[in-house]
Scaffold this motif. Structure first.
Motif, PDB file in Angstrom:
ATOM      1  N   LEU A  52       0.764  -1.198  -0.005  1.00  0.00           N
ATOM      2  CA  LEU A  52      -0.166  -0.030   0.058  1.00  0.00           C
ATOM      3  C   LEU A  52       1.012   1.220   0.078  1.00  0.00           C
ATOM      4  CD1 LEU A  52      -2.909   1.397   0.022  1.00  0.00           C
ATOM      5  CD2 LEU A  52      -2.810   1.038   2.319  1.00  0.00           C
ATOM      6  N   HIS A  53       0.731   1.963  -1.041  1.00  0.00           N
ATOM      7  CA  HIS A  53       1.543   3.205  -1.141  1.00  0.00           C
ATOM      8  C   HIS A  53       1.020   4.412  -0.699  1.00  0.00           C
ATOM      9  CE1 HIS A  53       4.245   0.735  -3.565  1.00  0.00           C
ATOM     10  NE2 HIS A  53       3.515   0.843  -4.547  1.00  0.00           N
ATOM     11  N   ALA A  54       1.620   5.512  -0.414  1.00  0.00           N
ATOM     12  CA  ALA A  54       0.984   6.729  -0.120  1.00  0.00           C
ATOM     13  C   ALA A  54      -0.006   7.145  -0.769  1.00  0.00           C
ATOM     14  CB  ALA A  54       2.040   7.821   0.259  1.00  0.00           C
ATOM     15  N   GLY A  55      -1.108   7.581  -0.533  1.00  0.00           N
ATOM     16  CA  GLY A  55      -2.324   8.096  -1.199  1.00  0.00           C
ATOM     17  C   GLY A  55      -3.382   7.160  -1.847  1.00  0.00           C
ATOM     18  N   GLY A  56      -2.823   5.769  -1.352  1.00  0.00           N
ATOM     19  CA  GLY A  56      -3.977   4.887  -1.700  1.00  0.00           C
ATOM     20  C   GLY A  56      -3.570   4.116  -2.952  1.00  0.00           C
ATOM     21  N   ALA A  57      -4.332   2.936  -2.940  1.00  0.00           N
ATOM     22  CA  ALA A  57      -4.076   2.073  -4.222  1.00  0.00           C
ATOM     23  C   ALA A  57      -5.424   1.188  -4.352  1.00  0.00           C
ATOM     24  CB  ALA A  57      -2.897   1.152  -3.942  1.00  0.00           C
ATOM     25  N   ARG A  58      -5.696   0.718  -5.513  1.00  0.00           N
ATOM     26  CA  ARG A  58      -6.628  -0.432  -5.776  1.00  0.00           C
ATOM     27  C   ARG A  58      -5.997  -1.699  -5.388  1.00  0.00           C
ATOM     28  NH1 ARG A  58      -8.903   0.267 -11.733  1.00  0.00           N
ATOM     29  NH2 ARG A  58     -10.226   1.743 -11.220  1.00  0.00           N
ATOM     30  N   ALA A  59      -7.057  -2.346  -4.669  1.00  0.00           N
ATOM     31  CA  ALA A  59      -6.879  -3.748  -4.158  1.00  0.00           C
ATOM     32  C   ALA A  59      -6.250  -4.840  -5.164  1.00  0.00           C
ATOM     33  CB  ALA A  59      -8.200  -4.405  -3.687  1.00  0.00           C
ATOM     34  N   ALA A  60      -6.724  -4.611  -6.310  1.00  0.00           N
ATOM     35  CA  ALA A  60      -6.264  -5.321  -7.464  1.00  0.00           C
ATOM     36  C   ALA A  60      -4.691  -5.064  -7.839  1.00  0.00           C
ATOM     37  CB  ALA A  60      -6.874  -5.348  -8.839  1.00  0.00           C
ATOM     38  N   ASP A  61      -4.396  -3.655  -7.665  1.00  0.00           N
ATOM     39  CA  ASP A  61      -2.916  -3.683  -8.053  1.00  0.00           C
ATOM     40  C   ASP A  61      -2.012  -4.056  -6.815  1.00  0.00           C
ATOM     41  OD1 ASP A  61      -3.601  -2.366 -10.264  1.00  0.00           O
ATOM     42  OD2 ASP A  61      -3.835  -0.368  -9.276  1.00  0.00           O
ATOM     43  N   ALA A  63      -2.840  -6.643  -4.942  1.00  0.00           N
ATOM     44  CA  ALA A  63      -2.724  -8.181  -4.908  1.00  0.00           C
ATOM     45  C   ALA A  63      -1.826  -8.373  -6.011  1.00  0.00           C
ATOM     46  CB  ALA A  63      -4.215  -8.485  -5.563  1.00  0.00           C
ATOM     47  N   ALA A  64      -1.606  -7.881  -7.160  1.00  0.00           N
ATOM     48  CA  ALA A  64      -0.560  -8.238  -8.015  1.00  0.00           C
ATOM     49  C   ALA A  64       0.852  -7.989  -7.511  1.00  0.00           C
ATOM     50  CB  ALA A  64      -0.932  -7.261  -9.441  1.00  0.00           C
ATOM     51  N   ARG A  65       1.144  -6.732  -6.829  1.00  0.00           N
ATOM     52  CA  ARG A  65       2.251  -6.585  -6.194  1.00  0.00           C
ATOM     53  C   ARG A  65       2.542  -7.705  -5.204  1.00  0.00           C
ATOM     54  NH1 ARG A  65       0.630  -1.101  -6.851  1.00  0.00           N
ATOM     55  NH2 ARG A  65      -0.020  -0.794  -4.731  1.00  0.00           N
ATOM     56  N   ALA A  66       1.721  -8.222  -4.598  1.00  0.00           N
ATOM     57  CA  ALA A  66       1.869  -8.975  -3.304  1.00  0.00           C
ATOM     58  C   ALA A  66       1.991 -10.565  -3.821  1.00  0.00           C
ATOM     59  CB  ALA A  66       0.765  -9.026  -2.235  1.00  0.00           C
ATOM     60  N   GLY A  67       1.588 -10.696  -5.008  1.00  0.00           N
ATOM     61  CA  GLY A  67       1.491 -11.999  -5.746  1.00  0.00           C
ATOM     62  C   GLY A  67       0.652 -12.982  -5.072  1.00  0.00           C
ATOM     63  N   ILE A  68      -0.619 -12.384  -4.759  1.00  0.00           N
ATOM     64  CA  ILE A  68      -1.495 -13.169  -4.363  1.00  0.00           C
ATOM     65  C   ILE A  68      -2.891 -12.727  -5.147  1.00  0.00           C
ATOM     66  CG2 ILE A  68      -0.751 -13.172  -1.961  1.00  0.00           C
ATOM     67  CD1 ILE A  68      -2.711 -11.097  -1.211  1.00  0.00           C
ATOM     68  N   THR A  69      -4.028 -13.497  -5.016  1.00  0.00           N
ATOM     69  CA  THR A  69      -5.466 -13.370  -5.546  1.00  0.00           C
ATOM     70  C   THR A  69      -5.920 -12.112  -5.273  1.00  0.00           C
ATOM     71  OG1 THR A  69      -6.734 -14.620  -4.238  1.00  0.00           O
ATOM     72  CG2 THR A  69      -5.688 -15.843  -5.999  1.00  0.00           C
ATOM     73  N   ARG A  70      -6.791 -11.449  -6.155  1.00  0.00           N
ATOM     74  CA  ARG A  70      -7.734 -10.496  -5.837  1.00  0.00           C
ATOM     75  C   ARG A  70      -8.532 -10.645  -4.460  1.00  0.00           C
ATOM     76  NH1 ARG A  70     -10.042  -7.858 -10.887  1.00  0.00           N
ATOM     77  NH2 ARG A  70      -9.922  -9.761 -11.685  1.00  0.00           N
ATOM     78  N   GLN A  71      -8.970 -11.794  -4.342  1.00  0.00           N
ATOM     79  CA  GLN A  71     -10.003 -12.119  -3.540  1.00  0.00           C
ATOM     80  C   GLN A  71      -9.186 -12.469  -2.209  1.00  0.00           C
ATOM     81  OE1 GLN A  71      -9.360 -13.887  -6.406  1.00  0.00           O
ATOM     82  NE2 GLN A  71     -11.742 -13.722  -7.356  1.00  0.00           N
ATOM     83  N   SER A  72      -8.124 -13.074  -2.042  1.00  0.00           N
ATOM     84  CA  SER A  72      -7.274 -12.966  -0.978  1.00  0.00           C
ATOM     85  C   SER A  72      -7.003 -11.598  -0.428  1.00  0.00           C
ATOM     86  CB  SER A  72      -5.819 -13.710  -1.135  1.00  0.00           C
ATOM     87  OG  SER A  72      -6.183 -14.985  -1.338  1.00  0.00           O
ATOM     88  N   MET A  73      -6.406 -10.693  -1.125  1.00  0.00           N
ATOM     89  CA  MET A  73      -6.105  -9.258  -0.862  1.00  0.00           C
ATOM     90  C   MET A  73      -7.493  -8.722  -0.362  1.00  0.00           C
ATOM     91  SD  MET A  73      -4.189  -7.037  -0.264  1.00  0.00           S
ATOM     92  CE  MET A  73      -2.701  -7.194  -1.157  1.00  0.00           C
TER      93      MET A  73
END
Length: 161
Positions: A52-61, A63-73
């Motif tokens: 999670l970067h300063a200013g916020g982020a989308r969950a899908a983004d 999840a991709a950075r964390a290498g997990i599914t959108r559902q898990s995130m």
């Protein structure tokens, strides 16, 4: 009929060492959060704190950075919203999407965590020496670059320059 022998490395594989170091670092971060009075922090929350970067982020983004599914995130985010670590707001660029950001409480928790990371880096430098620790970091960064390039595994015996 005999079974084929599976080749085994003669020492612990690098992937096992890196995985163990990652788990040890993440566990250490959670222990430290608890010691700092943030008992609500869980191991699963590391996937958010790390993406999670300063200013916020989308969950899908995230999840991709964390290498997990959108559902898990999404599950982790919902848990952290319930704990008042995160808040969600409408994405100003897409009314259908939500942006995840830290709550005031979440900012304090994340701030403590990032300060601990800074202190931990200093501790590693003191333990290993500035030069040796810089080499360790450089080697890890180069390993990541090499692997992300998609280097064919058949070149395992060749030298890397």
């Amino acid at each position: 009929m005999s079974r084929a022998q599976v080749p085994r490395p003669d020492r612990k594989p690098l992937i096992a060492l890196v995985d163990r170091a990652n788990r040890a670092l993440q566990s250490d971060m959670v222990r430290r959060a608890h010691a700092d009075g943030h008992a609500e922090v869980k191991m699963a929350h590391n996937s958010v704190f790390g993406t999670l970067h300063a200013g916020g982020a989308r969950a899908a983004d995230m999840a991709a950075r964390a290498g997990i599914t959108r559902q898990s995130m999404g599950e982790v985010i919902r848990d952290m919203v319930a704990l008042d670590l995160l808040e969600m707001r409408a994405d100003p660029n897409d009314g259908r999407a939500k942006v995840v950001d830290y709550s005031e409480h979440g900012l304090a928790v994340a701030g403590d965590g990032f300060q601990y990371l800074i202190d931990l880096e200093r501790r590693f430098e003191e333990e290993f020496g500035e030069r040796e620790y810089a080499i360790a970091r450089d080697v890890l960064e180069r390993l990541i670059e090499l692997l992300e390039k998609g280097q064919p595994s058949s070149s395992a015996g060749g030298s890397v320059g």
